[in-house]
Motif scaffolding. Structure first.
Motif, mmCIF file in Angstrom:
data_model
loop_
_atom_site.group_PDB
_atom_site.id
_atom_site.type_symbol
_atom_site.label_atom_id
_atom_site.label_comp_id
_atom_site.label_asym_id
_atom_site.label_seq_id
_atom_site.Cartn_x
_atom_site.Cartn_y
_atom_site.Cartn_z
ATOM 1 N N ILE A 38 0.832 -1.202 0.000
ATOM 2 C CA ILE A 38 0.000 0.000 0.000
ATOM 3 C C ILE A 38 0.867 1.253 0.000
ATOM 4 C CG2 ILE A 38 -1.707 1.303 1.328
ATOM 5 C CD1 ILE A 38 -2.806 -1.485 2.187
ATOM 6 N N ASN A 84 1.188 9.083 -6.186
ATOM 7 C CA ASN A 84 1.421 10.498 -5.900
ATOM 8 C C ASN A 84 2.683 10.681 -5.047
ATOM 9 O OD1 ASN A 84 1.410 13.174 -5.197
ATOM 10 N ND2 ASN A 84 -0.762 13.256 -4.707
ATOM 11 N N GLU A 141 4.449 13.247 -4.256
ATOM 12 C CA GLU A 141 4.400 14.373 -3.321
ATOM 13 C C GLU A 141 3.649 13.990 -2.055
ATOM 14 O OE1 GLU A 141 5.458 17.872 -3.360
ATOM 15 O OE2 GLU A 141 6.902 16.710 -4.510
ATOM 16 N N PHE A 142 2.541 13.325 -2.276
ATOM 17 C CA PHE A 142 1.721 12.873 -1.152
ATOM 18 C C PHE A 142 2.531 11.958 -0.246
ATOM 19 C CE2 PHE A 142 -0.890 9.644 0.822
ATOM 20 C CZ PHE A 142 -1.963 10.344 1.335
ATOM 21 N N LYS A 201 5.737 11.730 0.022
ATOM 22 C CA LYS A 201 6.811 12.455 0.682
ATOM 23 C C LYS A 201 6.266 13.132 1.943
ATOM 24 C CE LYS A 201 10.003 16.300 0.092
ATOM 25 N NZ LYS A 201 10.185 17.585 -0.581
ATOM 26 N N PHE A 202 5.086 13.713 1.797
ATOM 27 C CA PHE A 202 4.435 14.378 2.917
ATOM 28 C C PHE A 202 4.222 13.398 4.065
ATOM 29 C CE2 PHE A 202 0.911 16.756 4.926
ATOM 30 C CZ PHE A 202 1.473 18.013 4.921
ATOM 31 N N SER A 203 3.957 12.147 3.731
ATOM 32 C CA SER A 203 3.710 11.149 4.764
ATOM 33 C C SER A 203 4.983 10.443 5.189
ATOM 34 C CB SER A 203 2.713 10.120 4.249
ATOM 35 O OG SER A 203 1.635 10.755 3.638
ATOM 36 N N GLY A 204 6.112 10.962 4.776
ATOM 37 C CA GLY A 204 7.378 10.408 5.227
ATOM 38 C C GLY A 204 7.810 9.149 4.508
ATOM 39 N N SER A 234 6.060 20.223 8.706
ATOM 40 C CA SER A 234 5.886 18.924 8.054
ATOM 41 C C SER A 234 7.184 18.441 7.419
ATOM 42 C CB SER A 234 4.796 19.013 6.995
ATOM 43 O OG SER A 234 5.226 19.804 5.914
ATOM 44 N N MET A 244 8.364 19.507 4.504
ATOM 45 C CA MET A 244 8.292 19.507 3.048
ATOM 46 C C MET A 244 9.331 20.457 2.447
ATOM 47 S SD MET A 244 6.228 17.368 1.765
ATOM 48 C CE MET A 244 5.581 17.768 0.139
ATOM 49 N N THR A 279 10.439 14.389 6.420
ATOM 50 C CA THR A 279 8.979 14.373 6.388
ATOM 51 C C THR A 279 8.509 13.147 7.152
ATOM 52 O OG1 THR A 279 9.030 13.155 4.318
ATOM 53 C CG2 THR A 279 8.784 15.535 4.159
ATOM 54 N N GLY A 280 7.329 13.246 7.711
ATOM 55 C CA GLY A 280 6.783 12.112 8.440
ATOM 56 C C GLY A 280 7.100 12.154 9.921
ATOM 57 N N LEU A 327 4.344 13.846 11.868
ATOM 58 C CA LEU A 327 3.149 12.997 11.903
ATOM 59 C C LEU A 327 3.247 11.952 13.006
ATOM 60 C CD1 LEU A 327 2.754 12.412 8.065
ATOM 61 C CD2 LEU A 327 1.267 13.788 9.500
ATOM 62 N N ARG A 328 4.471 11.499 13.264
ATOM 63 C CA ARG A 328 4.657 10.506 14.329
ATOM 64 C C ARG A 328 4.479 11.128 15.711
ATOM 65 N NH1 ARG A 328 8.797 9.033 10.834
ATOM 66 N NH2 ARG A 328 8.245 7.162 9.669
ATOM 67 N N PHE A 335 -1.727 17.288 9.466
ATOM 68 C CA PHE A 335 -1.771 18.408 8.526
ATOM 69 C C PHE A 335 -2.916 18.249 7.544
ATOM 70 C CE2 PHE A 335 2.550 17.781 9.846
ATOM 71 C CZ PHE A 335 3.012 19.052 10.098
ATOM 72 N N SER A 366 -3.264 19.852 4.005
ATOM 73 C CA SER A 366 -2.415 20.664 3.133
ATOM 74 C C SER A 366 -3.221 21.639 2.283
ATOM 75 C CB SER A 366 -1.608 19.748 2.222
ATOM 76 O OG SER A 366 -1.005 20.497 1.207
ATOM 77 N N VAL A 416 -0.362 17.412 -2.849
ATOM 78 C CA VAL A 416 0.153 16.595 -1.759
ATOM 79 C C VAL A 416 -0.956 16.090 -0.835
ATOM 80 C CG1 VAL A 416 2.310 17.889 -1.770
ATOM 81 C CG2 VAL A 416 0.571 18.453 -0.108
ATOM 82 N N GLY A 417 -2.172 16.590 -1.017
ATOM 83 C CA GLY A 417 -3.211 16.268 -0.050
ATOM 84 C C GLY A 417 -3.906 14.940 -0.262
ATOM 85 N N LEU A 418 -3.969 14.493 -1.520
ATOM 86 C CA LEU A 418 -4.806 13.330 -1.806
ATOM 87 C C LEU A 418 -4.147 12.380 -2.793
ATOM 88 C CD1 LEU A 418 -8.314 14.936 -2.394
ATOM 89 C CD2 LEU A 418 -7.742 13.400 -0.550
ATOM 90 N N ASN A 440 -7.459 6.805 1.118
ATOM 91 C CA ASN A 440 -7.022 8.142 1.475
ATOM 92 C C ASN A 440 -7.178 8.422 2.958
ATOM 93 O OD1 ASN A 440 -6.112 10.151 -0.674
ATOM 94 N ND2 ASN A 440 -7.701 9.001 -1.725
ATOM 95 N N PHE A 496 -4.735 6.020 5.140
ATOM 96 C CA PHE A 496 -3.361 5.786 4.700
ATOM 97 C C PHE A 496 -2.291 6.114 5.741
ATOM 98 C CE2 PHE A 496 0.663 6.813 2.777
ATOM 99 C CZ PHE A 496 0.898 5.635 2.119
ATOM 100 N N ASN A 497 -2.355 7.297 6.321
ATOM 101 C CA ASN A 497 -1.292 7.666 7.258
ATOM 102 C C ASN A 497 -1.233 6.755 8.469
ATOM 103 O OD1 ASN A 497 -0.211 9.633 5.767
ATOM 104 N ND2 ASN A 497 -1.022 11.353 6.935
ATOM 105 N N ARG A 508 -8.618 12.242 7.183
ATOM 106 C CA ARG A 508 -7.344 11.554 7.370
ATOM 107 C C ARG A 508 -6.577 12.165 8.544
ATOM 108 N NH1 ARG A 508 -5.109 11.836 2.678
ATOM 109 N NH2 ARG A 508 -4.126 13.818 3.117
#
Lengths: 345, 566
Positions: A214, A222, A224-225, A227-230, B353, B355, B374-375, B378-379, B384, B386, B392-394, B403, B406-407, B467
């Protein structure tokens, strides 16, 4: 009625066209009195031996590389491993297994390097991949001549180097196909082959649903997406490239044992195209693919090819013409499939 | 004719023409001959009625504002006027459009241009590699005959560069902007591109109607100001203007007449003087706009309880540079970061974030946070939403479900079943959570399996929020939460922010270009201008103070929070 309509919509127009074409060919089989059962047996084998090669497209597309036109890289790894297994006279299922294991080692290294290269040429992976495949095939033409293999069964009887075509009779010709094979009427069911394909498809299906799968999908669809999520998208692409190369290596071994030959030198040159065409016909795009696409696509594409062959030779019994006809059909379908690349439906 | 009399002749001619034009204009106005008349326009997409009997007139020199929520039918109407192929492909339309009293028969955009209809698009229709003058005169280049063209025809004539330059200069001068026509488009700032596009339209000689589709969306306030003046001046010269905008302030300021569409029906067609901003907004949504749906009691926010601290943070973000930013975010508050576009406020969340690379220190609960990766944030229970939803949002071509979860799946290993050395997604749990969020946030979709890319802007934003929220953050950054979404969804999202802040105690940092929404939701608002923090204001401070601070005026200080200046 509505249900059927929705079902047809889900299937998509390209698949309907291809299925219609297959139907026409099957009708031709009936009219021309071609032995149906033999054709069916061949058809099953063809689908079976090609499916893993097509499956190699799955990790590459999902990781964002797109269609792996560099499939010959994996195929070369498989061929090299195959040659080693023959050199040491591994036979039967043991031979196939050894070949696969050795090929995995080669493939991981090659796939990793290939992944590094692809990360440098983002956006033109398919073009670079195609020519990477071409170059390696040419380079290996020299290698097949000079690599230190000694087994007389695989060398030219005189002079240096390995043969163009190596018959597998003394090693593992059709070993998987004949494993637990049984017959329904006249039709041969290659149980071993089908099970092997099922295992590989199943493993890839599980992979797609795993955390790594996944994350890879996110990186592919994506960057960029992700990357944003690490998530390091480049790393995911390398993993995708390695998996694809590994499947390519294993795929050619399964292909060779079912076919009865290893073909060296320029034979792998164009082998990426049928695999790409198969998944495209199955409904995949340059950015989207599922195991279902692979299975469905290989079924339709390889069925058409295996039915087209006897039909062509029945219509043009004299000499070369049937071969020409068959090539036209096969390349025509590939062209049609490629025109669908990257198009969302 | 001798030399002396020639200029005289020209002047005479010009005066005559002007008089004639003027007379014509008056005549028309007297007769009430509209330059454009949409008569009972109906349009269906399949079963879906998108325009139902829209009927209004546009007089010469009149500025008509066309307003409505996203999906109200504005774009469809303009597509019909422009003869876009999508209209024909979906079965055409009913009704007639009259121009100067004659029925228009437009089958493609070229026809529309020939009829004197111009359009300034929201997304620029300019060729980046061409110069300003080439773009202005594209496909209408002044031509000179040459030997080849005499033989092979019109297409082989050479371009008269001097004339092109002259025309371009004239057009640019007319709208009062100072740009070298030889400059390439890609080198121009966004604001100027918009003006080049306008110059191209007004350079067309027979221009009668000019349509502006959200022209100020990408402009800064001063640029927008200039543009509005420009539009006024066109209307004074007799060109009719159709102005499409979400910004009701602008609509109120420049229009003569306002046409409000709601779900394909014309609900109001009246002179602007008889309307108020609130009235228009109400007509657009069809329900009364309330301030807040719920008032929340005071929360216990302590000044010294700091959840996040920026210490002299500088961020290298193209177009949004931020220098020496220091700010303390108190636990439990909603703090706004405001300022004009391009002044650096966006860099605040992007620094946390990871970025964009940054220097300086970010402390979370008093401990340094590694923002180079990055990330990492979030941990640490930071989430965020965005500003770049589609970028970067979706995951646009994945399902809403993927979606939303996911995180959590990727970073925390939730929604997974573990089988020794491999894991499998737990679809049941994921579906349950996703459906819960869809219900909570009223995301309009067919199922959790629908692709995120097929949702409308507002619903996409809600997916991003979902999310962020299932990660159960302690601190939530939301950037431009209401950009490009309609009023109904806007309200819902702002209310939801207030709700989670109160009920779950989530600290919210809200970055927005819309001052009004910040003032409505936030406890404090930090203003960033010119890449620096200018001060912090309470939501009830005067407009003047805000305006001055946003323009970077040094005389205004907001003050309770300490901020270092260098």
């Amino acid at each position: 009625m509505k249900k059927t309509k929705r079902y047809i919509q889900k299937l998509g127009v390209p698949r309907l066209i291809m299925l219609a074409f297959l139907m026409i060919l099957l009708i031709a089989v009936g009219i021309l009195h071609i032995p149906f059962t033999l054709t069916l047996s061949q058809c099953i084998v063809r689908v079976g031996i090609n499916i893993v090669l097509a499956l190699a497209m799955l990790p590459s597309i999902r990781s964002g590389i797109g269609m792996n036109f560099g499939l010959p890289l994996g195929i070369i790894c498989g061929l090299l491993a195959g040659m080693i297994s023959l050199e040491y006279n591994f036979t039967g299922l043991m031979g196939i297994l050894m070949a696969m294991l050795i090929s995995i080692i080669f493939s991981i290294i090659v796939g990793w390097l290939y992944g590094l290269l692809l990360n440098k040429v983002k956006g033109s992976e398919m073009m670079v991949g195609t020519y990477m495949g071409f170059s390696i095939v040419s380079l290996m033409c020299i290698a097949w001549m000079i690599l230190p293999f000694h087994n007389t069964g695989i060398r030219w009887p005189m002079g240096n180097g390995l043969r163009m075509t190596i018959t597998l009779e003394q090693w593992y010709d059709r070993a998987l196909n004949e494993l637990w094979m049984f017959k329904i009427g006249e039709v041969e069911i290659p149980t071993g082959l089908i099970l092997t394909c099922a295992v590989f498809c199943g493993v890839m299906w599980l992979f797609c649903r795993s955390r790594l799968g996944i994350r890879m999908l996110a990186a592919g669809s994506n960057p960029e997406f992700s990357k944003f999520s690490g998530i390091d998208a480049n790393r995911q692409r390398i993993i995708g490239s390695i998996l694809s190369t590994v499947l390519g290596g294993i795929g050619i071994i399964i292909y060779a044992q079912g076919f009865g030959f290893y073909q060296l030198y320029t034979a792998p040159l164009m082998m990426a195209f049928p695999a790409v065409a198969a998944v495209l016909i199955g409904g995949a795009t340059a950015s989207k693919i599922s195991v279902g696409n692979v299975v469905l696509g290989t079924l339709i594409f390889q069925s058409i090819l295996s039915v087209a062959a006897p039909v062509a030779s029945a219509i043009f019994p004299e000499g070369n013409l049937s071969e020409v006809f068959r090539t036209i059909i096969s390349n025509g379908i590939i062209l049609y499939a490629l025109s669908k690349i990257g198009r969302e439906e | 004719m001798d030399d002396k009399s020639e200029p005289l002749q020209i002047i005479k001619k010009a005066i005559c023409t002007a008089l004639v034009i003027n007379m014509r204009k008056e005549e028309r106005a007297m007769e009430g001959q509209p330059v454009l008349w949409f008569q009972q326009i109906k349009k269906k997409f399949g079963e879906n009625v998108v325009l139902d009997g829209v009927d209004f007139k546009v007089m010469p020199g009149e500025i008509v504002s066309l307003v409505g929520e996203n999906g109200a039918g504005k774009s469809t109407l303009m597509n019909i006027l422009f003869g876009m192929s999508v209209i024909r492909q979906t079965g055409g339309y009913e009704g007639t459009i009259y121009m100067d009293g004659n029925p228009l028969n437009i089958t493609n955009p070229n026809d529309a241009i020939h009829q004197g209809i111009g359009m300034v698009h929201q997304e620029f229709m300019l060729i980046p590699g061409f110069t300003v003058e080439q773009n202005i005169k594209l496909n209408r280049e002044p031509l000179k005959k040459n030997i080849f063209s005499r033989v092979f025809g019109h297409s082989f004539e050479t371009i008269d560069w001097d004339a092109e330059n002259r025309d371009a200069k004239k057009a640019l001068k007319r709208i009062g902007i100072d740009v070298n026509p030889g400059e390439r488009i890609e080198q121009l700032p966004v604001g100027l591109k918009q003006f080049v596009e306008i110059s191209r339209e007004i350079d067309k000689e027979n221009l009668k109607v000019l349509i502006f589709d959200e022209p100020t969306a990408v402009l800064t306030e001063t640029e927008a100001e200039k543009l509005l003046k420009c539009i006024k001046s066109f209307s004074e010269s007799g060109i009719a203007v159709i102005f499409i905008s979400h910004r009701l302030d602008e609509v109120m300021r420049i229009s003569d007449k306002v046409v409000v569409l709601r779900d394909g029906i014309l609900v109001e067609n009246a002179a602007v003087t008889s309307l108020t901003k609130e009235k228009i907004a109400e007509l657009m949504v069809g329900r009364k706009l309330t301030e807040r749906t719920e008032e929340y009691p005071d929360r216990n926010i302590k000044e010294e309880d700091i959840i996040l601290e920026f210490r002299n943070v500088s961020v290298d973000m193209p177009g949004e540079d931020l220098r020496g930013f220091s700010l303390k975010v108190r636990r439990g508050e909603i703090i706004g970061i405001g300022g004009l576009a391009g002044h650096g406020k966006m860099a605040v969340s992007n620094a946390v974030s990871g970025m964009y690379p940054s220097t300086g220190e970010v402390l979370y609960n008093g401990k340094p946070l590694d923002v180079s990766k990055t990330g990492e944030a979030l941990r640490h229970e930071i989430a965020f939403v965005s500003e770049d939803r589609k970028g970067v949002g979706l995951l646009l071509d994945q399902s809403i479900l993927t979606n939303i979860i996911f995180n959590n799946l990727s970073l925390k290993g939730e929604f997974l079943k573990s089988y020794g050395f491999f894991t499998q997604i737990d679809n049941k749990a994921a579906k349950k959570t996703a459906e819960q969020m869809i219900e909570d946030l009223a995301i309009r979709c067919t199922s959790a399996e629908q692709l995120a890319g097929s949702l409308s802007g507002g619903n996409q934003q809600k997916v991003c929020m979902a999310r962020a929220l299932i990660a159960e953050p302690k601190l939530l950054f939301v950037s431009e939460p209401t950009r490009g979404i309609d009023i109904g969804a806007k309200r819902l999202i702002l209310d939801y922010l207030l709700k989670i802040n109160y009920e779950k105690g989530i600290t919210v940092v809200m970055l927005s270009s819309e001052l009004n929404e910040l003032r409505e939701v936030c406890d404090r608002i930090a203003i960033v201008a010119g890449g620096r923090l200018r001060g912090i204001l309470g939501p009830k401070e005067s407009n003047v103070k805000y305006a001055l601070m946003m323009s970077g005026d040094e005389s205004v200080r907001g003050g309770e929070d300490s901020y270092e200046k260098d």
